[in-house]
Design a protein around this motif. Structure first.
Motif, PDB file in Angstrom:
ATOM      1  N   PHE A  50       0.848  -1.189   0.000  1.00  0.00           N
ATOM      2  CA  PHE A  50       0.000   0.000   0.000  1.00  0.00           C
ATOM      3  C   PHE A  50       0.887   1.244   0.000  1.00  0.00           C
ATOM      4  N   ARG A  51       0.615   2.159  -0.917  1.00  0.00           N
ATOM      5  CA  ARG A  51       1.432   3.365  -1.058  1.00  0.00           C
ATOM      6  C   ARG A  51       0.800   4.511  -0.280  1.00  0.00           C
ATOM      7  N   TYR A  52       1.643   5.192   0.487  1.00  0.00           N
ATOM      8  CA  TYR A  52       1.168   6.342   1.253  1.00  0.00           C
ATOM      9  C   TYR A  52       2.367   7.215   1.591  1.00  0.00           C
ATOM     10  N   ASP A  53       2.084   8.453   1.932  1.00  0.00           N
ATOM     11  CA  ASP A  53       3.113   9.374   2.382  1.00  0.00           C
ATOM     12  C   ASP A  53       3.450   9.014   3.832  1.00  0.00           C
ATOM     13  N   GLN A  54       4.697   8.644   4.083  1.00  0.00           N
ATOM     14  CA  GLN A  54       5.078   8.184   5.420  1.00  0.00           C
ATOM     15  C   GLN A  54       4.831   9.236   6.491  1.00  0.00           C
ATOM     16  N   ARG A  55       4.756  10.517   6.085  1.00  0.00           N
ATOM     17  CA  ARG A  55       4.478  11.569   7.070  1.00  0.00           C
ATOM     18  C   ARG A  55       3.033  11.515   7.556  1.00  0.00           C
ATOM     19  N   GLN A  56       2.195  10.715   6.876  1.00  0.00           N
ATOM     20  CA  GLN A  56       0.794  10.602   7.308  1.00  0.00           C
ATOM     21  C   GLN A  56       0.634   9.761   8.571  1.00  0.00           C
ATOM     22  N   ILE A  57       1.616   8.917   8.879  1.00  0.00           N
ATOM     23  CA  ILE A  57       1.554   8.094  10.092  1.00  0.00           C
ATOM     24  C   ILE A  57       2.511   8.670  11.118  1.00  0.00           C
ATOM     25  N   VAL A  58       1.962   9.040  12.267  1.00  0.00           N
ATOM     26  CA  VAL A  58       2.765   9.550  13.376  1.00  0.00           C
ATOM     27  C   VAL A  58       2.817   8.451  14.434  1.00  0.00           C
ATOM     28  N   ASP A  59       4.002   7.915  14.653  1.00  0.00           N
ATOM     29  CA  ASP A  59       4.185   6.804  15.588  1.00  0.00           C
ATOM     30  C   ASP A  59       5.265   7.180  16.589  1.00  0.00           C
ATOM     31  N   GLU A  60       4.887   7.969  17.575  1.00  0.00           N
ATOM     32  CA  GLU A  60       5.822   8.446  18.593  1.00  0.00           C
ATOM     33  C   GLU A  60       5.726   7.575  19.840  1.00  0.00           C
ATOM     34  N   PRO A  61       6.809   7.421  20.581  1.00  0.00           N
ATOM     35  CA  PRO A  61       6.766   6.587  21.785  1.00  0.00           C
ATOM     36  C   PRO A  61       5.820   7.162  22.828  1.00  0.00           C
ATOM     37  N   ILE A  62       5.146   6.257  23.543  1.00  0.00           N
ATOM     38  CA  ILE A  62       4.254   6.649  24.640  1.00  0.00           C
ATOM     39  C   ILE A  62       4.641   5.810  25.856  1.00  0.00           C
ATOM     40  N   GLY A  63       5.283   6.453  26.830  1.00  0.00           N
ATOM     41  CA  GLY A  63       5.708   5.738  28.020  1.00  0.00           C
ATOM     42  C   GLY A  63       5.078   6.245  29.292  1.00  0.00           C
ATOM     43  N   SER A  64       4.288   7.319  29.173  1.00  0.00           N
ATOM     44  CA  SER A  64       3.653   7.897  30.353  1.00  0.00           C
ATOM     45  C   SER A  64       2.291   8.439  29.968  1.00  0.00           C
ATOM     46  N   VAL A  65       1.455   8.648  30.976  1.00  0.00           N
ATOM     47  CA  VAL A  65       0.126   9.176  30.702  1.00  0.00           C
ATOM     48  C   VAL A  65       0.220  10.605  30.186  1.00  0.00           C
ATOM     49  N   GLU A  66       1.246  11.361  30.604  1.00  0.00           N
ATOM     50  CA  GLU A  66       1.422  12.725  30.093  1.00  0.00           C
ATOM     51  C   GLU A  66       1.697  12.715  28.595  1.00  0.00           C
ATOM     52  N   GLU A  67       2.514  11.772  28.141  1.00  0.00           N
ATOM     53  CA  GLU A  67       2.790  11.666  26.706  1.00  0.00           C
ATOM     54  C   GLU A  67       1.540  11.258  25.939  1.00  0.00           C
ATOM     55  N   LEU A  68       0.741  10.369  26.521  1.00  0.00           N
ATOM     56  CA  LEU A  68      -0.505   9.970  25.868  1.00  0.00           C
ATOM     57  C   LEU A  68      -1.456  11.161  25.737  1.00  0.00           C
ATOM     58  N   ILE A  69      -1.594  11.957  26.798  1.00  0.00           N
ATOM     59  CA  ILE A  69      -2.483  13.122  26.754  1.00  0.00           C
ATOM     60  C   ILE A  69      -1.997  14.122  25.710  1.00  0.00           C
ATOM     61  N   ASP A  70      -0.695  14.358  25.655  1.00  0.00           N
ATOM     62  CA  ASP A  70      -0.151  15.284  24.654  1.00  0.00           C
ATOM     63  C   ASP A  70      -0.504  14.829  23.241  1.00  0.00           C
ATOM     64  N   GLN A  71      -0.421  13.517  23.003  1.00  0.00           N
ATOM     65  CA  GLN A  71      -0.700  13.013  21.660  1.00  0.00           C
ATOM     66  C   GLN A  71      -2.193  13.030  21.351  1.00  0.00           C
ATOM     67  N   LEU A  72      -3.020  12.722  22.345  1.00  0.00           N
ATOM     68  CA  LEU A  72      -4.466  12.835  22.139  1.00  0.00           C
ATOM     69  C   LEU A  72      -4.871  14.278  21.850  1.00  0.00           C
ATOM     70  N   ALA A  73      -4.206  15.215  22.529  1.00  0.00           N
ATOM     71  CA  ALA A  73      -4.530  16.628  22.328  1.00  0.00           C
ATOM     72  C   ALA A  73      -4.247  17.078  20.900  1.00  0.00           C
ATOM     73  N   ALA A  74      -3.363  16.376  20.211  1.00  0.00           N
ATOM     74  CA  ALA A  74      -2.986  16.748  18.843  1.00  0.00           C
ATOM     75  C   ALA A  74      -3.873  16.090  17.789  1.00  0.00           C
ATOM     76  N   THR A  75      -4.980  15.484  18.206  1.00  0.00           N
ATOM     77  CA  THR A  75      -5.899  14.840  17.263  1.00  0.00           C
ATOM     78  C   THR A  75      -7.178  15.658  17.114  1.00  0.00           C
ATOM     79  N   ASP A  76      -7.922  15.348  16.046  1.00  0.00           N
ATOM     80  CA  ASP A  76      -9.255  15.927  15.860  1.00  0.00           C
ATOM     81  C   ASP A  76     -10.342  14.953  16.305  1.00  0.00           C
ATOM     82  N   THR A  77     -10.164  13.693  15.976  1.00  0.00           N
ATOM     83  CA  THR A  77     -11.085  12.639  16.397  1.00  0.00           C
ATOM     84  C   THR A  77     -10.256  11.416  16.778  1.00  0.00           C
ATOM     85  N   VAL A  78     -10.902  10.481  17.487  1.00  0.00           N
ATOM     86  CA  VAL A  78     -10.194   9.300  17.984  1.00  0.00           C
ATOM     87  C   VAL A  78     -11.034   8.056  17.723  1.00  0.00           C
TER      88      VAL A  78
END
Length: 438
Positions: free
Chosen positions: A302-330
């Motif tokens: 499947f072809r896609y722009d690799q910048r479309q997938i954001v896969d950052e490490p999540i090791g704490s609840v603070e990191e999870l909240i930061d990443q959820l805050a950067a979304t529009d829907t979940v």
């Protein structure tokens, strides 16, 4: 003759001990603990807080409170002891009689010592009264043990915002009901839990239902949530899901079906130029799925722009909240991925593997966006997601009001359960203890 003011008797500080499966990097459980500690300090500013948990060192490091093990049995299993298990029934009986029983008695004595000075033992939130991954001699047994010891110490025993059911094992049901019957206060995080316990014969008529304890703590958000270009961002919450009961050997097949469906849905999002953030809810157990879903996508060529997938490490609840805050829907599977997204006013589609998720979504007015994970059809998931996108602005406004209402309900619960302790902490004759208000 000089008159010296009479000092009031010195009062012992209230000690509140929190009990739960904490320190294991389940990010939802960690946020629940964080919320509870915050509110104890809010309502009982002079109180001492300690935690009885699965991984004490991690809890002390993360939350800066003294922590003690529920049982060393839950922290480390002796591989050598397991290897000696093949010597027959008679040997096993004598091993339990001569080794395990004295060892368990020592654990009871140590637990009794740990509770010295505890005024309240609080069984804190989470799904501790269900059997999803819990056997009768695991956490359920420990809950009963510590409940009995709390009553022996004349401590108040509170079950606050706990999740319950289903419980298939009859022994687990008996143990759970025995522990609950000792409680001075009981509340459940949803109607399902209360109704389920009533259905197995436990009297819940005087018990309360309150929202999940996580809703009581407003998360701290980054000043400017990270975005990736102008595309709409979907948070895709993944889970290493092997089914609710994989003892029959079906776990891997269940996981592969889930992986296929999530990969298909991810491809659908990418084709429509969404940016997708891959999220997890447990830094210990959700170690496989994120890598697998990207590899599966590549296997399909499947072809896609690799910048479309954001896969950052999540090791704490603070990191999870930061990443959820950067979304529009979940779109998410894990319970507290959904809870935290709702707290941030993010419209969500839930992939439900348990009644607690159905109840959460219904309570938030989001029942139409709850999709059963059993027999999942990606076309149906897509239709729910499109409906969510269409109604997202209306849903955000409604969610904001719902979350505020949840916080008010939880504030009243904290006032109710800490009322006696608040009165004990107040000086007997005014705030400075001298009989005046000056």
């Amino acid at each position: 003759m000089t008159m010296h003011p009479v000092k009031p008797p010195r009062r012992a500080r209230t000690t509140v001990s929190l009990f739960g499966n904490f320190g294991t990097h389940n990010l939802g459980n960690e946020y629940t603990l964080q919320a509870t500690i915050h509110n104890i300090h809010k309502y009982l500013p002079q109180a001492k807080v300690s935690c009885i948990c699965t991984r004490p060192r991690e809890v002390t490091a993360s939350h800066e409170v003294p922590a003690f093990p529920i049982s060393d049995r839950l922290v480390k299993a002796s591989a050598g002891e397991k290897r000696r298990g093949g010597n027959g029934a008679v040997a096993k009986f004598f091993r339990r009689l001569l080794v395990r029983l004295p060892r368990e008695l020592a654990r009871w004595i140590e637990a009794f010592r740990t509770l010295k000075g505890t005024r309240m033992l609080v069984m804190t939130g989470t799904g501790m009264l269900g059997d999803f991954g819990i056997g009768p001699f695991d956490l359920h047994y420990e809950i009963l043990k510590w409940s009995l010891l709390a009553k022996a110490r004349r401590s108040k025993l509170l079950f606050v915002g706990v999740g319950a059911g289903p419980i298939a094992n009859p022994l687990s049901r008996w143990i759970v009901q025995g522990a609950l019957s000792l409680a001075d206060y009981r509340s459940y995080r949803d109607d399902f839990s209360k109704h389920y316990l009533a259905s197995i014969g436990f009297d819940t008529r005087n018990d309360f239902v309150c929202p999940d304890l996580a809703f009581s703590l407003k998360p701290e958000l980054p000043a400017q949530p990270g975005r990736n270009g102008g595309n709409r961002v979907v948070g895709l919450g993944l889970m290493d899901y092997y089914g609710n009961d994989s003892t029959d050997g079906s776990g891997e097949a269940t996981y592969q079906h889930y992986l296929e469906d999530m990969t298909t849905f991810l491809a659908w999002l990418l084709e429509r130029n969404y940016t997708v953030r891959l999220l997890i809810g447990d830094a210990t157990y959700d170690t496989r799925i994120r890598g697998d879903v990207v590899r599966k996508l590549q296997e399909r060529a499947f072809r896609y722009d690799q910048r479309q997938i954001v896969d950052e490490p999540i090791g704490s609840v603070e990191e999870l909240i930061d990443q959820l805050a950067a979304t529009d829907t979940v779109v998410a599977t894990r319970f507290h991925n959904l809870v935290l997204a709702l707290m941030l006013n993010k419209p969500v589609v839930a992939l439900s593997y348990h009644e607690k998720i159905d109840s959460l979504m219904a309570g938030a007015g989001m029942a139409d966006y709850c999709q059963s994970i059993h027999g999942l059809q990606v076309d149906s998931l897509v239709q729910r997601f499109l409906k969510l996108e269409q109604n997202s602005q209306i849903l955000k406004s409604s969610l904001e009001q719902t979350v505020e209402k949840y916080r008010e309900i939880l504030d009243r619960q904290y006032l109710r359960i800490f009322r006696d302790a608040v009165e004990l902490e107040q000086p007997p004759h005014g705030p400075n203890g001298t009989g005046t208000d000056g």
